[in-house]
Design an enzyme around this catalytic site. Structure first.
Site, PDB file in Angstrom:
ATOM      1  CB  ALA A 131     -10.394   1.292  -6.414  1.00 36.34           C
ATOM      2  CG  ASP A 132      -5.829  -1.808  -8.644  1.00 40.90           C
ATOM      3  OD1 ASP A 132      -6.972  -2.054  -9.084  1.00 40.90           O
ATOM      4  OD2 ASP A 132      -4.945  -2.692  -8.534  1.00 40.90           O
ATOM      5  CB  SER A 164      -0.897   0.024   1.232  1.00 45.19           C
ATOM      6  OG  SER A 164      -1.791  -1.054   1.182  1.00 45.19           O
TER       7      SER A 164
END
Ligand SMILES: Nc1ncnc2c1ncn2[C@@H]1O[C@H](COP(=O)(O)OP(=O)(O)O)[C@@H](O)[C@H]1O
Ligand SMILES: CC(C)(COP(=O)(O)O)[C@@H](O)C(=O)NCCC(=O)O
Ligand SMILES: [K+]
Length: 232
Positions: A89-90, A13
């Site tokens: 979402a990435d 992350s």
């Protein structure tokens, strides 16, 4: 108002306050612990997460302060021909970043836990893409789904092929196989977009980019830059 941005992938992350100068890279398994230290300073948390377990914990911890990237928030990209609810979402953040950094048509090749592609055309349509297991994931599945294969380490250069022992056979098989797969995806996907730009990003981008001299290596924290763009 202090906004923290987080790109939560399956392996790593990234965390940043409103710029890409100081970006912290944290193992995703440790992300909630890391965010707990910072929670008191956060007025707003803007997140691209592809890990539903973490997304759920963020909802509980941050409540109304949390903004989750989805296709509906990505106003600059059109999703007419794709199932926009299913797209990670990435991958949406990659589409926004591609639009910001390159001229369309552009195909992002994100080399993370999975290799994904995202193709954006000249009229800002998200055309779709591809998903396949990445270099480490393929090694892991070979080791876990067989009785005799070891977990082969990642190497920064290509192993000899044909491989002369098991480890070399796995390393060359997976890595050359993935290079071939990406070549095929580029050729296939560029049929309708012959002039498209190819951009490599993700934890394994440097390894793959070496084999694609005509492609671009994305600037650091490319996916996160898409998320930041959203908040402008
Ligand atoms: N030292 C390393 N540790 C973990 N993964 C690495 C390392 N070096 C290269 N990689 C590759 O990078 C991938 C993870 O990339 P990353 O962009 O962090 O993934 P994600 O976005 O899925 O969290 C791994 O699956 C592996 O193929
Ligand atoms: C395909 C992915 C697993 C890639 O995740 P990553 O390798 O970046 O951690 C993630 O983008 C995801 O869960 N997507 C949902 C399915 C889709 O994008 O169509
Ligand atoms: K990713």
């Amino acid at each position: 108002m202090k906004t923290l941005f987080a790109n939560i992938g399956n392996t790593h992350s990234e965390l940043a306050w409103d710029n890409l100068v100081n970006v912290d890279i944290i193992k995703t398994v440790d992300i909630m612990k890391e965010l707990a230290y910072r929670a008191h300073e956060v007025d707003r948390l803007v997140v691209a997460s592809v890990v539903p377990k973490v997304t759920g914990q963020l909802c509980v911890r941050f409540g109304q302060k949390l903004i989750l990237l989805n296709a509906e928030l990505a106003k600059s990209i059109k999703f007419a021909d794709v199932d926009h609810f299913s797209i990670g979402a990435d991958r949406i953040a990659n589409a926004i970043a591609a639009q910001k950094h390159y001229s369309a048509p552009v195909m992002v090749v994100d080399c993370g836990t999975c290799v994904t592609t995202e193709l954006i055309d000249k009229s800002n349509q998200f055309q779709g893409g591809n998903i396949l297991p990445g270099r480490l994931l393929q090694r892991k599945i070979l080791a876990s789904a067989t009785g005799q294969l070891p977990l082969a380490p990642l190497n920064s250069s290509l192993a000899k092929s044909p491989g002369r022992h098991t480890m070399e056979a796995i390393q060359s098989g997976v890595d050359l196989g993935l290079i071939g797969a990406i070549e095929k995806l580029i050729t296939h996907n560029s049929k309708n977009f012959p002039d498209m730009t190819i951009v490599f990003t993700g934890g394994d981008a440097k390894f793959f980019k070496k084999h694609f001299p005509d492609a671009e290596l994305a600037p650091p924290h490319f996916t996160l830059s898409g998320l930041l763009e959203l908040a402008k």
